[in-house]
Scaffold this active site. Sequence first.
Site, short mmCIF file in Angstrom:
data_model
loop_
_atom_site.label_atom_id
_atom_site.label_comp_id
_atom_site.label_asym_id
_atom_site.label_seq_id
_atom_site.Cartn_x
_atom_site.Cartn_y
_atom_site.Cartn_z
CD GLN A 1 9.13 -5.07 11.68
OE1 GLN A 1 8.58 -6.15 11.76
NE2 GLN A 1 8.90 -4.25 10.67
N GLY B 1 9.33 0.91 8.49
CA GLY B 1 8.34 1.92 8.85
C GLY B 1 8.25 2.14 10.36
CG HIS C 1 -0.23 -0.31 2.51
ND1 HIS C 1 0.69 0.56 3.06
CD2 HIS C 1 -0.30 -1.37 3.38
CE1 HIS C 1 1.15 0.08 4.19
NE2 HIS C 1 0.59 -1.11 4.41
N GLY D 1 2.01 3.05 2.27
CA GLY D 1 3.07 3.05 3.29
C GLY D 1 4.33 2.38 2.75
CG HIS D 2 4.27 -1.80 1.95
ND1 HIS D 2 2.93 -2.12 1.98
CD2 HIS D 2 4.86 -2.52 2.93
CE1 HIS D 2 2.72 -3.02 2.95
NE2 HIS D 2 3.87 -3.28 3.54
CB SER E 1 -2.25 -1.85 8.46
OG SER E 1 -2.19 -3.25 8.68
CB VAL F 1 2.00 6.38 4.79
CG1 VAL F 1 1.00 6.93 3.78
CG2 VAL F 1 3.43 6.69 4.36
P1 AMP Z 1 4.80 -5.40 6.36
O1 AMP Z 1 4.58 -5.73 4.92
O2 AMP Z 1 3.56 -5.15 7.11
O3 AMP Z 1 5.75 -6.37 7.02
O4 AMP Z 1 5.57 -4.01 6.36
C1 AMP Z 1 6.76 -3.85 5.63
C2 AMP Z 1 7.38 -2.54 6.02
O5 AMP Z 1 6.49 -1.47 5.70
C3 AMP Z 1 7.65 -2.44 7.51
O6 AMP Z 1 8.90 -1.82 7.72
C4 AMP Z 1 6.53 -1.60 8.01
O7 AMP Z 1 6.83 -0.88 9.18
C5 AMP Z 1 6.32 -0.66 6.83
N1 AMP Z 1 4.97 -0.09 6.87
C6 AMP Z 1 3.80 -0.74 6.98
N2 AMP Z 1 2.77 0.12 7.05
C7 AMP Z 1 3.30 1.36 6.97
C8 AMP Z 1 2.77 2.67 7.01
N3 AMP Z 1 1.45 2.91 7.12
N4 AMP Z 1 3.61 3.72 6.91
C9 AMP Z 1 4.96 3.51 6.81
N5 AMP Z 1 5.53 2.29 6.78
C10 AMP Z 1 4.72 1.23 6.87
#
Ligand code: AMP
Length: 281
Positions: A154, A148, A35, A37-38, A186, A177
């Site tokens: 984490q 993130g 999304h 954020g990624h 998320s 984000v």
């Molecule tokens: P995940 O796929 O949930 O394991 O997240 C992969 C990376 O993206 C991790 O470092 C998360 O912290 C980051 N991340 C997930 N959601 C967000 C967000 N809303 N804003 C910024 N980074 C994010």
Amino acid sequence: MSVVVKTVAEVRQQFQGARLNGKILGLVPTMGALHAGHARLIEVARGESDVVVVSIFVNPLQFGPSEDYTQYPRPLAADLELCERMGADVVFVPSSEEVYRSSQLTFVEVTRLTDHLCGKFRPGHFRGVTTVVSKLFNIVQPDRAYFGEKDFQQLAVIRRMTIDLNMPIAIVGVPTVRETDGLALSSRNRYLDEGQRKVAIGLYRALLKAQELIRSGEKDSARVRESAIALLKRDPGIRLEYFEIVDPEEVQPVKDAITGPVRIAGAVWVGNTRLIDNVSV
Ligand code: AMP
């Protein structure tokens, strides 16, 4: 065009030349279901690195037996499109057999920082995270890696791991984000139905309430916590897992007076969906 690679051998082959030429390698580890954020992480990496690698791997080792490993969304085509759009050079999408070729007998564990918050409620979770991130670091051998702040514990744990194990990798934290109403993006938000989506914002509201109290001079951490929790509990659609005020480095609850920078972090359940968020003061 992003190059999609599935094996460790292919990753090594991809980067041999880049490393010899002194290029800066940036790694963005993800579990997919990407999304904005990624996308932001990839964008920041793109701005600072010569070669950007995104890994997409739903890591079984970091899920508890009753958690959502099998249901976790895996929209690979859309994910690859986003990586392409954001300018990733390589997308590493290994199978779990590729990552865990042998039965894994070696684990990386950061103590103390994992005692509270998610570490307390998801036993073994961070051990799974630090083990797989160490493996990804050894496979890709990046110069920089992007995480993130949304997953603040984490980020703190991974920072500490690289320091404690002398890993020559700069860990870069990227601010959370959010949707326009403030809900942190998320991958799990897609589990929420319309009603739950409305309720989900309650966690961020409670975090903001705590932040505002501290900013306006309240130093008693128990009082801040209680006020925020009282706000959360007004909404019957939200079930509280934890709400804590912690120090940003060691992630230990601030028991008495708040005298320095803190993180306020919470986890809630909305239906069967677990959501986390945090803010700093
Ligand atoms: P995940 O796929 O949930 O394991 O997240 C992969 C990376 O993206 C991790 O470092 C998360 O912290 C980051 N991340 C997930 N959601 C967000 C967000 N809303 N804003 C910024 N980074 C994010």
